[in-house]
Motif scaffolding. Structure first.
Motif, PDB file in Angstrom:
ATOM      1  N   ARG A 255      -8.179  -2.989  -0.203  1.00  0.00           N
ATOM      2  CA  ARG A 255      -6.784  -2.568  -0.328  1.00  0.00           C
ATOM      3  C   ARG A 255      -5.836  -3.630   0.221  1.00  0.00           C
ATOM      4  O   ARG A 255      -6.243  -4.540   0.928  1.00  0.00           O
ATOM      5  CB  ARG A 255      -6.580  -1.254   0.421  1.00  0.00           C
ATOM      6  CG  ARG A 255      -7.353  -0.085  -0.189  1.00  0.00           C
ATOM      7  CD  ARG A 255      -7.279   1.135   0.692  1.00  0.00           C
ATOM      8  NE  ARG A 255      -8.042   0.945   1.932  1.00  0.00           N
ATOM      9  CZ  ARG A 255      -7.776   1.579   3.068  1.00  0.00           C
ATOM     10  NH1 ARG A 255      -6.760   2.419   3.133  1.00  0.00           N
ATOM     11  NH2 ARG A 255      -8.502   1.372   4.136  1.00  0.00           N
ATOM     12  N   PHE A 256      -4.570  -3.465  -0.099  1.00  0.00           N
ATOM     13  CA  PHE A 256      -3.550  -4.385   0.387  1.00  0.00           C
ATOM     14  C   PHE A 256      -2.897  -3.882   1.678  1.00  0.00           C
ATOM     15  O   PHE A 256      -2.080  -4.574   2.275  1.00  0.00           O
ATOM     16  CB  PHE A 256      -2.476  -4.593  -0.682  1.00  0.00           C
ATOM     17  CG  PHE A 256      -3.036  -5.202  -1.938  1.00  0.00           C
ATOM     18  CD1 PHE A 256      -3.458  -6.523  -1.953  1.00  0.00           C
ATOM     19  CD2 PHE A 256      -3.157  -4.457  -3.098  1.00  0.00           C
ATOM     20  CE1 PHE A 256      -3.980  -7.092  -3.098  1.00  0.00           C
ATOM     21  CE2 PHE A 256      -3.673  -5.017  -4.239  1.00  0.00           C
ATOM     22  CZ  PHE A 256      -4.095  -6.336  -4.247  1.00  0.00           C
ATOM     23  N   PHE A 257      -3.254  -2.671   2.080  1.00  0.00           N
ATOM     24  CA  PHE A 257      -2.694  -2.085   3.305  1.00  0.00           C
ATOM     25  C   PHE A 257      -3.684  -1.063   3.820  1.00  0.00           C
ATOM     26  O   PHE A 257      -4.531  -0.552   3.084  1.00  0.00           O
ATOM     27  CB  PHE A 257      -1.340  -1.425   3.017  1.00  0.00           C
ATOM     28  CG  PHE A 257      -0.617  -0.956   4.258  1.00  0.00           C
ATOM     29  CD1 PHE A 257       0.054  -1.862   5.057  1.00  0.00           C
ATOM     30  CD2 PHE A 257      -0.633   0.383   4.622  1.00  0.00           C
ATOM     31  CE1 PHE A 257       0.706  -1.440   6.222  1.00  0.00           C
ATOM     32  CE2 PHE A 257       0.013   0.816   5.773  1.00  0.00           C
ATOM     33  CZ  PHE A 257       0.688  -0.105   6.567  1.00  0.00           C
ATOM     34  N   ASP A 258      -3.591  -0.751   5.084  1.00  0.00           N
ATOM     35  CA  ASP A 258      -4.412   0.281   5.705  1.00  0.00           C
ATOM     36  C   ASP A 258      -3.531   1.063   6.671  1.00  0.00           C
ATOM     37  O   ASP A 258      -2.694   0.473   7.366  1.00  0.00           O
ATOM     38  CB  ASP A 258      -5.600  -0.347   6.445  1.00  0.00           C
ATOM     39  CG  ASP A 258      -6.593   0.698   6.922  1.00  0.00           C
ATOM     40  OD1 ASP A 258      -6.348   1.305   7.986  1.00  0.00           O
ATOM     41  OD2 ASP A 258      -7.600   0.911   6.246  1.00  0.00           O
TER      42      ASP A 258
ATOM     43  N   ASP B  93      -0.893 -10.185   5.515  1.00  0.00           N
ATOM     44  CA  ASP B  93       0.347  -9.413   5.372  1.00  0.00           C
ATOM     45  C   ASP B  93       1.174  -9.994   4.224  1.00  0.00           C
ATOM     46  O   ASP B  93       1.877 -10.998   4.394  1.00  0.00           O
ATOM     47  CB  ASP B  93       1.136  -9.458   6.677  1.00  0.00           C
ATOM     48  CG  ASP B  93       2.372  -8.573   6.642  1.00  0.00           C
ATOM     49  OD1 ASP B  93       2.683  -8.012   5.561  1.00  0.00           O
ATOM     50  OD2 ASP B  93       3.034  -8.447   7.687  1.00  0.00           O
ATOM     51  N   LEU B  94       1.112  -9.363   3.079  1.00  0.00           N
ATOM     52  CA  LEU B  94       1.813  -9.883   1.906  1.00  0.00           C
ATOM     53  C   LEU B  94       3.328  -9.770   2.027  1.00  0.00           C
ATOM     54  O   LEU B  94       4.057 -10.387   1.244  1.00  0.00           O
ATOM     55  CB  LEU B  94       1.328  -9.156   0.648  1.00  0.00           C
ATOM     56  CG  LEU B  94      -0.113  -9.431   0.248  1.00  0.00           C
ATOM     57  CD1 LEU B  94      -0.466  -8.644  -1.017  1.00  0.00           C
ATOM     58  CD2 LEU B  94      -0.357 -10.913   0.029  1.00  0.00           C
ATOM     59  N   ALA B  95       3.812  -8.979   2.986  1.00  0.00           N
ATOM     60  CA  ALA B  95       5.264  -8.898   3.183  1.00  0.00           C
ATOM     61  C   ALA B  95       5.798 -10.096   3.957  1.00  0.00           C
ATOM     62  O   ALA B  95       7.015 -10.280   4.039  1.00  0.00           O
ATOM     63  CB  ALA B  95       5.620  -7.601   3.909  1.00  0.00           C
TER      64      ALA B  95
ATOM     65  N   LEU C 238      -1.467  -8.335   9.152  1.00  0.00           N
ATOM     66  CA  LEU C 238      -0.797  -7.081   9.465  1.00  0.00           C
ATOM     67  C   LEU C 238      -0.979  -6.746  10.939  1.00  0.00           C
ATOM     68  O   LEU C 238      -2.044  -6.987  11.521  1.00  0.00           O
ATOM     69  CB  LEU C 238      -1.370  -5.950   8.609  1.00  0.00           C
ATOM     70  CG  LEU C 238      -0.930  -5.898   7.143  1.00  0.00           C
ATOM     71  CD1 LEU C 238      -1.795  -4.927   6.360  1.00  0.00           C
ATOM     72  CD2 LEU C 238       0.536  -5.499   7.043  1.00  0.00           C
ATOM     73  N   ALA C 239       0.065  -6.183  11.530  1.00  0.00           N
ATOM     74  CA  ALA C 239       0.017  -5.810  12.937  1.00  0.00           C
ATOM     75  C   ALA C 239      -0.614  -4.438  13.112  1.00  0.00           C
ATOM     76  O   ALA C 239      -0.637  -3.611  12.190  1.00  0.00           O
ATOM     77  CB  ALA C 239       1.425  -5.819  13.523  1.00  0.00           C
ATOM     78  N   ASP C 240      -1.116  -4.205  14.299  1.00  0.00           N
ATOM     79  CA  ASP C 240      -1.728  -2.922  14.624  1.00  0.00           C
ATOM     80  C   ASP C 240      -0.645  -1.853  14.759  1.00  0.00           C
ATOM     81  O   ASP C 240       0.407  -2.089  15.364  1.00  0.00           O
ATOM     82  CB  ASP C 240      -2.511  -3.048  15.921  1.00  0.00           C
ATOM     83  CG  ASP C 240      -3.285  -1.792  16.247  1.00  0.00           C
ATOM     84  OD1 ASP C 240      -4.376  -1.621  15.689  1.00  0.00           O
ATOM     85  OD2 ASP C 240      -2.787  -0.980  17.053  1.00  0.00           O
TER      86      ASP C 240
ATOM     87  N   ASP D 152       5.354  -0.280  -0.175  1.00  0.00           N
ATOM     88  CA  ASP D 152       5.751  -1.616  -0.606  1.00  0.00           C
ATOM     89  C   ASP D 152       4.543  -2.517  -0.835  1.00  0.00           C
ATOM     90  O   ASP D 152       4.609  -3.462  -1.633  1.00  0.00           O
ATOM     91  CB  ASP D 152       6.670  -2.270   0.429  1.00  0.00           C
ATOM     92  CG  ASP D 152       8.031  -1.603   0.504  1.00  0.00           C
ATOM     93  OD1 ASP D 152       8.506  -1.132  -0.540  1.00  0.00           O
ATOM     94  OD2 ASP D 152       8.600  -1.544   1.600  1.00  0.00           O
ATOM     95  N   TYR D 153       3.453  -2.226  -0.155  1.00  0.00           N
ATOM     96  CA  TYR D 153       2.281  -3.092  -0.292  1.00  0.00           C
ATOM     97  C   TYR D 153       1.572  -2.885  -1.628  1.00  0.00           C
ATOM     98  O   TYR D 153       0.835  -3.777  -2.072  1.00  0.00           O
ATOM     99  CB  TYR D 153       1.342  -2.895   0.897  1.00  0.00           C
ATOM    100  CG  TYR D 153       1.912  -3.563   2.130  1.00  0.00           C
ATOM    101  CD1 TYR D 153       1.575  -4.867   2.460  1.00  0.00           C
ATOM    102  CD2 TYR D 153       2.837  -2.905   2.943  1.00  0.00           C
ATOM    103  CE1 TYR D 153       2.131  -5.498   3.566  1.00  0.00           C
ATOM    104  CE2 TYR D 153       3.397  -3.524   4.053  1.00  0.00           C
ATOM    105  CZ  TYR D 153       3.042  -4.817   4.359  1.00  0.00           C
ATOM    106  OH  TYR D 153       3.598  -5.453   5.447  1.00  0.00           O
ATOM    107  N   GLN D 154       1.782  -1.738  -2.265  1.00  0.00           N
ATOM    108  CA  GLN D 154       1.283  -1.594  -3.631  1.00  0.00           C
ATOM    109  C   GLN D 154       2.048  -2.545  -4.549  1.00  0.00           C
ATOM    110  O   GLN D 154       1.464  -3.230  -5.402  1.00  0.00           O
ATOM    111  CB  GLN D 154       1.447  -0.143  -4.105  1.00  0.00           C
ATOM    112  CG  GLN D 154       0.650   0.876  -3.309  1.00  0.00           C
ATOM    113  CD  GLN D 154      -0.844   0.797  -3.582  1.00  0.00           C
ATOM    114  OE1 GLN D 154      -1.317  -0.035  -4.340  1.00  0.00           O
ATOM    115  NE2 GLN D 154      -1.608   1.668  -2.939  1.00  0.00           N
ATOM    116  N   ARG D 155       3.356  -2.595  -4.378  1.00  0.00           N
ATOM    117  CA  ARG D 155       4.177  -3.512  -5.188  1.00  0.00           C
ATOM    118  C   ARG D 155       3.823  -4.962  -4.893  1.00  0.00           C
ATOM    119  O   ARG D 155       3.659  -5.769  -5.818  1.00  0.00           O
ATOM    120  CB  ARG D 155       5.662  -3.251  -4.889  1.00  0.00           C
ATOM    121  CG  ARG D 155       6.611  -4.266  -5.513  1.00  0.00           C
ATOM    122  CD  ARG D 155       8.061  -3.932  -5.195  1.00  0.00           C
ATOM    123  NE  ARG D 155       8.303  -3.741  -3.774  1.00  0.00           N
ATOM    124  CZ  ARG D 155       8.500  -4.739  -2.906  1.00  0.00           C
ATOM    125  NH1 ARG D 155       8.468  -6.008  -3.326  1.00  0.00           N
ATOM    126  NH2 ARG D 155       8.736  -4.486  -1.628  1.00  0.00           N
TER     127      ARG D 155
END
Length: 702
Positions: free
Chosen positions: A442-445, A411-413, A388-390, A458-461
């Motif tokens: 978590r999957f995102f921050d 980054d799961l996307a 994931l990018a900053d 979207d990162y929950q999905r």
């Protein structure tokens, strides 16, 4: 009917003359896609009438929907919802800071008087002045048989936060939310039930949170609130004892909410499930419901190695403490993100896995998407754009400090990143005979930027889709807020609890909160608690096992044989009675498994929670709305285990005929049993005779 624009003074003057305004417009049957077409006054549907100080929407009963009245005060914009002549939900008044409020340029403002309104095609549109010069609030209310939609926004200013404020007492008691952040130690030691009996102060309530939360609340008056947003919220319920529910969105985007009005709280819950969806399957198997999973975390924390883990497994086996899986939690990796065993602590992981299988357990591992900077995989992933990018500087990877260091997040996307990560997991599992995984973190921050074309939600999905490809071994995963998380049917495990009585009680009310926001397959935190606190006493450990035995799943860690007190480093040895009573709790749960499995199938059909508050089944039993130490397990079992260091407890039996399993007697409810004796070997539990599944429950519990 459209109302021509007039000043408030002209409107009040006209109404003050006693002239009746012919406002009787309707919408068709909401079952027909909730169409918003305008209908004739003779139709059955919402009708609007106006008076000198209010606009009143009357929504008649329809089918099972009870009907309601929504009164919009125009002098000072506020909303009051009534059913059968009584108030069931009201917004805050001006003396409490207004109903529709917003923060702009660092100062709080709110809507004041209605300056214009329009009723047409089943939509009431309002314009209101505000306390900020030049700014107005524009709101739309769309009524239907069992709910109304409330959307509003600020025009003429750019707010930092929009907030809806409700008068808590107007709706009775409040529930929902999920895991609560509170001034008194929530969620580790405090989960108010009802919410208004304590204080909730949750400033980072959002889709990327590690808390299991959804923006849904419901009340004892059978109303509910769902805020439809993907933005961070700031939620406060009875903060400082102010009697308000404040539901804020950290965004200038329009505020979109649905208010449900039903006959019972269970019907409100079902309305909500109709929006977000129920589970399409159960991620856990029958065996995972029937037997506990044993996880190394609370037993060892990070002071674990191959020898200790095998001793742990052998002790459980030798003392008859069965389970479907044994999981090695943090810390086993050579570095976080390497997905390779630390060779000093685990000299032969293949042999370790074989021995665990020989003892009758499946083998599981704790894993995370977070790759620490000292991992040999960090630079590889960073160079290929897999992280994931900053958020502040999208040209570089986001770096997030967590409880094990500083890391980047896969980054799961990014399809290539997701495929790379999953391939590494599968290679690890194949190499060492790993049967399943416990995904953590978590999957995102919020400090990171979502990939182009994606939102944080979207990162929950994406996280749910990733986890769904692996066996989660009955410990589930912590995803929420997105419909995919509801549909996946994951087991939900709580945030870490402490090891005292307060945490045991919080584990019960927290399960009730989580299961009634749409996650029916719940387990407490590890039986006995964790949170790097002193080892649980014998009494807490046994009572926790007894409590968990009457829940959908059992999630275990602290061995009732012996454990390590992480605060002292000393070994704690429990006596033989501890193991015996723990085994008894596990056996009770295993015998209940056929009944619990039936409830799983019911949840798949309806979305109904398995473990639920007593008032879901007995909405007319007034005492049920404040019961925090008992619950219904399906329609036939009332669980009332001892959750305190006390020799007795009170038990409230709702209406019906009940079989007292411990005392082998039949009782007629409603009644309160005071001073029910609870020596350590006794777990009060009652079966509702004649309820669906009662025979199967009796067979298991007798």
């Amino acid at each position: 009917m459209r109302r021509p624009t007039r000043s408030p003074g002209v409107l009040l003057a006209v109404l003050g003359l006693g002239l009746a305004l012919p406002l009787a417009l309707t919408t068709p049957d909401p079952a027909q896609a909730r169409a918003r077409a305008e209908a004739s006054p003779a139709s059955r549907g919402p009708r609007l009438t106006a008076s000198a100080d209010a606009l009143t929407l009357t929504v008649p009963p329809e089918g099972a929907a009870p009907g309601y009245t929504l009164r919009v005060m125009t002098g000072q914009l506020s909303l009051t919802t009534s059913r059968s002549g009584g108030t069931v939900l009201a917004t805050a008044g001006e003396d409490a800071g207004g109903a529709l409020r917003f923060r702009a340029a660092g100062a709080w403002q709110h809507a004041t008087g209605v300056t214009d309104w329009d009723w047409g095609n089943g939509v009431l549109t309002l314009t209101a002045a505000t306390t900020l010069p030049g700014a107005t609030v524009r709101a739309r209310i769309v009524p239907s048989a069992d709910r109304y939609r409330l959307d509003w926004q600020v025009e003429g200013a750019t707010p930092e936060r929009l907030e809806l404020a409700c008068d808590l007492k107007s709706a009775g008691h409040w529930y929902g939310h999920g895991e609560t952040q509170t001034p008194n130690g929530g969620p580790a030691t405090d989960q108010p039930w009802p919410l208004d009996n304590g204080q909730v102060v949750h400033p980072a309530f959002g889709p990327a949170s590690y808390y299991m939360i959804d923006p849904f609340w419901y009340t004892s008056s059978a109303t509910g609130l769902h805020v439809d947003t993907g933005q961070m919220m700031n939620v406060a319920i009875n903060q400082g004892g102010d009697g308000l529910g404040r539901f804020g969105i950290e965004s200038a985007q329009p505020y979109r909410a649905t208010v449900f009005v039903e006959s019972t709280p269970l019907e409100v819950y079902r309305d909500y499930i109709g929006i977000v969806g129920g589970p399409a399957k159960s991620d856990a198997t029958y065996r995972q419901y029937a037997e506990p999973v044993w996880n190394s975390w609370a037993q060892f924390y990070t002071h674990v190695d191959q020898e200790k883990l095998l001793d742990y497994a052998q002790d459980l086996h030798d003392h008859g403490l069965t389970g479907h899986a044994l999981q090695l939690d943090d810390k086993w990796e050579s570095a976080y993100g390497n997905l390779t065993f630390d060779p000093k602590a685990y000299p032969d992981p293949e042999a370790m896995s074989r021995r665990i299988h020989e003892l009758g357990f499946d083998f599981g591992l704790w894993v995370t998407l977070w790759i620490n900077l000292d991992s040999d995989q960090y630079q590889y992933a960073a160079d290929r754009g897999y992280l994931l990018a900053d958020a502040a500087d999208p040209a570089r990877p986001c770096r997030v400090t967590w409880w094990n260091g500083t890391a980047g997040i896969v980054d799961l996307a990014n399809p290539e990143a997701a495929a790379w990560y999953k391939a590494r997991l599968r290679n690890l599992m194949a190499a060492y005979g790993v049967d399943g995984l416990k995904f953590d973190t978590r999957f995102f921050d919020e400090r990171c930027a979502p990939r182009a074309g994606h939102a944080p939600t979207d990162y929950q999905r994406l996280g749910a889709q990733l986890a769904d490809e692996f066996d989660l071994q009955g410990v589930g995963i912590r995803v929420h807020w997105d419909a995919a998380a509801h549909r996946a049917g994951f087991v939900t495990r709580q945030l870490d609890k402490g090891t005292g009585w307060d945490s045991l009680r919080a584990s019960v009310t927290q399960n009730l909160a989580i299961s009634t926001i749409g996650y029916p397959f719940v387990a407490t935190d590890m039986i006995g608690g964790s949170s790097v606190q002193p080892a649980p006493t014998k009494e807490v450990l046994v009572r926790w096992a007894q409590s968990a035995s009457l829940m959908p799943l059992m999630y275990a860690s602290t061995s009732p044989v012996d454990t390590i007190d992480v605060t002292t480093g000393r070994k704690v040895v429990y006596d033989a009675e501890t193991s015996a009573l723990y085994r008894e709790a596990v056996a009770r749960h295993t015998r209940l498994a056929p009944y619990i499995w039936d409830q799983v199938q019911h949840a798949l059909r309806t979305g109904d929670p398995i473990m639920r508050p007593v008032f879901f089944d007995f909405p007319d039993y007034e005492q049920a709305y404040t019961i925090a130490d008992a619950w219904m397990l399906g329609p036939a079992v009332l669980a009332a285990p001892q959750l305190a260091d006390a020799p007795t407890r009170s038990v409230h039996l709702p209406p019906g005929t009940w079989y007292d399993v411990t005392r082998d007697r039949t009782l007629q409810g409603p009644r309160t049993i005071r001073s029910y004796a609870t020596p350590l070997g006794v777990t009060p539990v009652f079966v509702r005779l004649g309820a669906k599944g009662a025979d199967k429950a009796l067979e298991a519990l007798r």
